[in-house]
Design a protein around this motif. Structure first.
Motif, PDB file in Angstrom:
ATOM      1  N   TYR A  23       0.854  -1.195   0.000  1.00 15.14           N
ATOM      2  CA  TYR A  23       0.000   0.000   0.000  1.00 15.14           C
ATOM      3  C   TYR A  23       0.882   1.235   0.000  1.00 15.14           C
ATOM      4  N   ASP A  24       0.319   2.367  -0.414  1.00 21.81           N
ATOM      5  CA  ASP A  24       1.044   3.637  -0.409  1.00 21.81           C
ATOM      6  C   ASP A  24       0.611   4.420   0.821  1.00 21.81           C
ATOM      7  N   ALA A  25       1.571   4.680   1.713  1.00 24.96           N
ATOM      8  CA  ALA A  25       1.247   5.310   2.994  1.00 24.96           C
ATOM      9  C   ALA A  25       0.756   6.747   2.837  1.00 24.96           C
ATOM     10  N   HIS A  26       1.009   7.351   1.674  1.00 27.12           N
ATOM     11  CA  HIS A  26       0.616   8.752   1.497  1.00 27.12           C
ATOM     12  C   HIS A  26      -0.830   8.911   1.045  1.00 27.12           C
ATOM     13  N   THR A  27      -1.410   7.858   0.500  1.00 23.89           N
ATOM     14  CA  THR A  27      -2.797   7.987   0.052  1.00 23.89           C
ATOM     15  C   THR A  27      -3.738   7.071   0.838  1.00 23.89           C
ATOM     16  N   THR A  28      -3.183   6.241   1.704  1.00 23.07           N
ATOM     17  CA  THR A  28      -4.014   5.287   2.434  1.00 23.07           C
ATOM     18  C   THR A  28      -4.373   5.835   3.812  1.00 23.07           C
ATOM     19  N   PRO A  29      -5.670   5.885   4.132  1.00 22.43           N
ATOM     20  CA  PRO A  29      -6.052   6.415   5.441  1.00 22.43           C
ATOM     21  C   PRO A  29      -5.575   5.514   6.579  1.00 22.43           C
ATOM     22  N   GLN A  30      -5.229   6.161   7.672  1.00 21.25           N
ATOM     23  CA  GLN A  30      -4.822   5.461   8.890  1.00 21.25           C
ATOM     24  C   GLN A  30      -5.875   4.435   9.300  1.00 21.25           C
ATOM     25  N   CYS A  31      -7.136   4.743   9.029  1.00 22.00           N
ATOM     26  CA  CYS A  31      -8.256   3.848   9.340  1.00 22.00           C
ATOM     27  C   CYS A  31      -8.009   2.427   8.827  1.00 22.00           C
ATOM     28  N   LEU A  32      -7.454   2.312   7.630  1.00 21.30           N
ATOM     29  CA  LEU A  32      -7.254   0.977   7.049  1.00 21.30           C
ATOM     30  C   LEU A  32      -6.112   0.253   7.744  1.00 21.30           C
ATOM     31  N   LYS A  33      -5.115   0.992   8.146  1.00 21.36           N
ATOM     32  CA  LYS A  33      -4.022   0.343   8.875  1.00 21.36           C
ATOM     33  C   LYS A  33      -4.542  -0.178  10.212  1.00 21.36           C
ATOM     34  N   GLN A  34      -5.347   0.653  10.871  1.00 22.94           N
ATOM     35  CA  GLN A  34      -5.932   0.249  12.158  1.00 22.94           C
ATOM     36  C   GLN A  34      -6.749  -1.031  12.025  1.00 22.94           C
ATOM     37  N   ALA A  35      -7.384  -1.188  10.855  1.00 25.73           N
ATOM     38  CA  ALA A  35      -8.286  -2.326  10.657  1.00 25.73           C
ATOM     39  C   ALA A  35      -7.527  -3.618  10.369  1.00 25.73           C
ATOM     40  N   THR A  36      -6.220  -3.516  10.159  1.00 24.84           N
ATOM     41  CA  THR A  36      -5.445  -4.670   9.714  1.00 24.84           C
ATOM     42  C   THR A  36      -4.724  -5.311  10.895  1.00 24.84           C
ATOM     43  N   PRO A  37      -4.854  -6.621  11.061  1.00 22.40           N
ATOM     44  CA  PRO A  37      -4.222  -7.259  12.224  1.00 22.40           C
ATOM     45  C   PRO A  37      -2.700  -7.277  12.071  1.00 22.40           C
ATOM     46  N   PRO A  38      -1.979  -7.308  13.188  1.00 23.32           N
ATOM     47  CA  PRO A  38      -0.511  -7.291  13.123  1.00 23.32           C
ATOM     48  C   PRO A  38       0.060  -8.497  12.380  1.00 23.32           C
ATOM     49  N   GLU A  39      -0.724  -9.567  12.242  1.00 19.02           N
ATOM     50  CA  GLU A  39      -0.227 -10.764  11.555  1.00 19.02           C
ATOM     51  C   GLU A  39      -0.227 -10.577  10.036  1.00 19.02           C
ATOM     52  N   THR A  40      -0.797  -9.468   9.548  1.00 19.96           N
ATOM     53  CA  THR A  40      -0.730  -9.167   8.119  1.00 19.96           C
ATOM     54  C   THR A  40       0.553  -8.413   7.848  1.00 19.96           C
ATOM     55  N   ASP A  41       1.212  -8.776   6.757  1.00 19.39           N
ATOM     56  CA  ASP A  41       2.442  -8.080   6.378  1.00 19.39           C
ATOM     57  C   ASP A  41       2.057  -6.905   5.467  1.00 19.39           C
ATOM     58  N   LEU A  42       1.909  -5.739   6.086  1.00 17.33           N
ATOM     59  CA  LEU A  42       1.458  -4.535   5.381  1.00 17.33           C
ATOM     60  C   LEU A  42       2.706  -3.743   4.995  1.00 17.33           C
ATOM     61  N   ILE A  43       2.990  -3.671   3.690  1.00 15.01           N
ATOM     62  CA  ILE A  43       4.283  -3.109   3.249  1.00 15.01           C
ATOM     63  C   ILE A  43       4.076  -1.826   2.458  1.00 15.01           C
ATOM     64  N   LYS A  44       4.774  -0.797   2.890  1.00 16.77           N
ATOM     65  CA  LYS A  44       4.698   0.498   2.200  1.00 16.77           C
ATOM     66  C   LYS A  44       5.419   0.419   0.857  1.00 16.77           C
ATOM     67  N   THR A  45       4.740   0.836  -0.201  1.00 13.63           N
ATOM     68  CA  THR A  45       5.337   0.858  -1.541  1.00 13.63           C
ATOM     69  C   THR A  45       4.741   2.042  -2.284  1.00 13.63           C
TER      70      THR A  45
END
Lengths: 566, 566
Positions: B246-268
């Protein structure tokens, strides 16, 4: 000490590797040949490099300029040459790859800023300060000379008062000054031990009362109170409760280690670097005056060269130019080793002729002549590219393009405080127009009777973002280098001053200091725009006016022709 | 909800202040008037701003463009206007100064990058996601339209396959795409709900198999599988064990909050932003074609204006230009609200005429006309400054200087991957030459049938350092603005392509897309260099060749005169 002895010490102290850089405690300043640790250890004599010695291997880091030289000077069976600039990060990335983590270093030769960078980025590394294992220091005395205020423009007391005011404003007790060029400028002192740079290699401490103390070794005959390195360590040891300002980029980690945590040690950019970059009226006038004398020497050389080119070599030109310069008043030394590169040698950016490489000048190619001098009133740095005999159309087209690039910067105006790094492209884009480029900055700062490269100003993409202010001196030196064929560079020094724009009082423009004709035989006038041609003709008119009075009749006739309008 | 109700909620939840920005969940994209939270709360209708509401005070942050407008629209007895751009750091520095630390915000309207920046720099702050207290969303259905591949050049499947390849290379399972212009480009879809930008306001998830799912509200009649915002949160909730880019500059914090820590969420960085900036051959041809039609509309307008200027107002020009554009094939909408600023209105950079500000065109001043259109095959953006009657020498000198600046960028060449921010000064230095400057970038990227401002390319000092590659479109729009007098800007769109330099295959140059004559009545030809004059005459020759066939005889005669060589 030899590499073998170093390995024995590493083993006995359970260390993996020793880092040896080109630095002594005057980080980034010139060194004397006898201080060259890399040359002592492995034979490499270049002016930038770093050696990593592990218990069974050794690696020499050199940048592109020195790859060939390193291969020639070093026993590559013993030492592997790594083609990377000797930046600290490159060294530590390499150590990381090799799995070497117990690292010996000399804390006198690494800045606080670099040490902190390593500590932050290479957390697995343990750095052990082992001091100076090589101990190449000599006890040759250094005579410290006083620079007359009629050259310096400001007395030591006046300069120290500015520092004292700054200390007062920042609620600090002392300024620790570790850049030798700053110390020399502040104290109005100089020395003759370095071949090209009249600085005294010393540190200084300035108190809130404007009292200055020098620290160094073998310093003699100065009226500035002078103490030893051990005295400096003692001063820091017992500084608890005081506030000391220092520049983390020029101060060795050793001094930080010596300071107790109860001392308030505060990082501040070296104020003397900023002050001395903005020349005072006396310094500026000195720069103007010495550029006329330097111009006279170069014009004499160029006239002589035109009459005698046949049979000359690069080294003959170096010798003759030196002779003409020594005849000028207040000449002190060259400001760097003269680059006289004929033909393909001109394409090697940092070439200096030696008896082994020395080329004869022959019809049909270019001589790139980059030189400068220290005079008591200022410093020069000038490059001219000279047609020897009849040269090719490609050379003329290239030279004209470099001239266009040179003029684009020289002729620009810009708001005060514009970073020089933004102006680099004005010259470079002229080369881009024909698909050409040069792998160096367009310009660098120049001191007045000091380092021929000084900061913080710079006309270079990789340079500092420090904004340009009035009375700063920079070089303007675009070029083009055609490998195995020829090199072209045109370099003048310029200084900044208020632009001739009544409605824009904050704008600056450049005035040219250098007074040497640009070889018109190499210019294709049809490639110049009208504004460029006007710049060139006005420049030549000024050169003739300023230089002709100091030449013989023969030389005057030569200069008149060289400066006649195109 | 009113400010009073917000204060009640703050009190009941023990919070100090609520931050309301101009954003909805499509960060940085246009919004509809009915979605304007700031206007709803305090009356301010500008396109950038932020409101901080504390329990007893309220502050509206606006930049220089909107200071006057904010003062006119807002009840300043209730709301203090702060003259600072509404950047997150400015807001939080302000909160810090005021001692407000319990901060309510809507995590749909703040990017991950901004949230992390705040968390790092303002450690004393506690941010509480309170969701959307205003709830201005409507349920008006949005028709999702398919963009034909004959305009898009690549099918959705082809584009998704590129994304799938990237996921495979990066060992990732999904790309979460949150920039609406990227989603629209990737899926070849568009909509009509925004007045100037044909994008579909949706997010998308693309799988390793190239399957794409849209997420949004009220999206209708598309063949792309479409789900709701709640479905997106469910998808993220249950994504443990997967890798999502995901792109951290266009993705709302809300979506990060919704994602469990076991997901590998990578800034690109958003790959679609990079892909769509380099126009494919069909898109580039579309841009060329629509610029001819847009040129025809503008030439008709300029011819009409010359014949009818007497008695017209700014709004008359806007209306007539709209009419000429609607007559062109494949016209979709304007690409932004037309700026038609006469005289002193031209000096207001983001001016748009309204019935209240509308000026009549009168002899002796300049009309600055900045407009653009969306066509099914591309997007235009063009500024011309037009002489009305006989104007002053100062205006002509200024216009000529802006033209020199415009040409300096348009005419340059540069190595591929040169950052556009380095080229900005080529135009700006032309203005500096006369002590002038402009307080905006020289150019911005432009989409093909999308946002009239797109990244990552930019010709602006404050812009991104992303390097220019072939087939990118940028504007070239230097200007000069004399307060209370007049404004001048000359803007063409350019695209990058391989330079005509056989020996330098890596160099780029610009080709001009825009086909509209530059007002020769405003040019002092004696201030142009030969190369500039040649550029201008060649440009006008090309304009005449491309536009004349589509004009009436009367208009052709006008164009012939407007394009005749100087």
């Amino acid at each position: 000490m030899t590499i073998t002895e170093i390995r024995q010490r590493l083993a006995s102290q359970h260390l993996d590797a020793l880092i040896v850089t080109h630095n002594n405690r005057f980080l980034g300043q010139d060194i004397l040949p006898q201080e060259h640790k890399l040359q002592h250890l492995c034979g490499f004599s270049g002016s930038a490099g770093a050696l990593i010695i592990s218990r069974d291997k050794a690696w020499l880091f050199v940048d592109g300029r020195y790859e060939l030289q390193a291969a020639a000077e070093v026993d590559t069976a013993q030492i592997e040459i790594i083609h990377e600039p000797p930046y600290t990060n490159n060294l530590f990335n390499f150590l990381r790859e090799k799995g070497l983590t117990e690292i010996a270093f000399d804390a006198w030769c690494l800045s606080v800023a670099e040490f902190e960078n390593i500590s932050r980025r290479y957390k697995e590394m343990r750095l052990t300060d082992v001091g100076d294992w090589l101990n190449l220091d000599t006890d040759t005395p250094v005579a410290v000379l006083s620079r007359d205020v009629r050259y310096a423009g400001q007395s030591r007391e006046q300069k120290c008062q500015i520092v004292a005011n700054m200390l007062w404003e920042k609620h600090a007790d002392y300024l620790l000054l570790t850049a030798a060029d700053s110390v020399s400028w502040l104290c109005n002192i100089y020395a003759r031990d370095l071949p090209y740079t009249p600085i005294v290699r010393a540190y200084a401490v300035i108190s809130l009362h404007g009292e200055v103390t020098l620290y160094g070794s073998n310093l003699q005959s100065t009226d500035v109170p002078t103490k030893s390195w051990d005295d400096l360590l003692d001063f820091l040891h017992t500084s608890a409760g005081h506030t000391i300002l220092y520049d983390a980029h020029t101060t060795p980690q050793c001094l930080k280690q010596a300071t107790p945590p109860e001392t308030d040690l505060i990082k501040t950019p070296d104020i003397c670097q900023l002050l001395k970059a903005e020349k005072n009226p006396t310094e500026l006038q000195g720069m103007i005056n010495c550029h006329i004398r330097d111009g006279v020497a170069l014009c004499k050389l160029l006239c002589w060269l035109e009459q005698h080119a046949q049979g000359l070599t690069e080294l003959d030109v170096v010798t003759k130019l030196h002779q003409f310069r020594t005849e000028q008043a207040d000449f002190f030394s060259e400001s760097f080793a003269t680059i006289a590169g004929f033909g393909s040698n001109g394409a090697i950016v940092h070439y200096q002729p030696t008896p082994q490489t020395n080329k004869p000048l022959a019809d049909g190619n270019l001589l790139l002549l980059d030189s400068g001098a220290q005079y008591l009133d200022g410093t020069t740095d000038v490059t001219r590219t000279i047609s020897i005999g009849t040269v090719s159309d490609e050379m003329i087209t290239d030279f004209t393009q470099v001239l266009k690039a040179h003029i684009a910067l020289a002729h620009t105006r810009f708001p005060q405080n514009t970073a020089g790094m933004k102006l680099d492209v004005l010259a470079r884009a002229q080369m881009w127009q024909r698909g050409l480029d040069y792998k160096h900055g367009t310009g660098h700062g120049v001191a007045c009777f000091g380092n021929v490269h000084e900061g913080p100003q710079s006309i270079s993409v990789g340079g500092s973002p420090y904004g340009l202010k009035p009375n700063m001196v920079v070089s303007d030196e675009p070029g083009v280098y055609k490998e195995n064929a020829y090199g072209i560079r045109i370099e003048n020094l310029l200084y900044t001053r208020a632009a001739d724009l009544p409605d824009a009082p904050d704008f600056l423009e450049f005035t040219v200091l250098t007074k040497v004709p640009i070889d018109k035989r190499l210019i294709n006038v049809y490639l110049l725009e009208q504004g460029e041609l006007e710049w060139l003709n006005a420049y030549h008119q000024q050169v003739y006016k300023d230089i002709a009075p100091y030449l013989s009749g023969d030389e005057q006739r030569w200069l008149q022709k060289a400066c006649s309008p195109l």
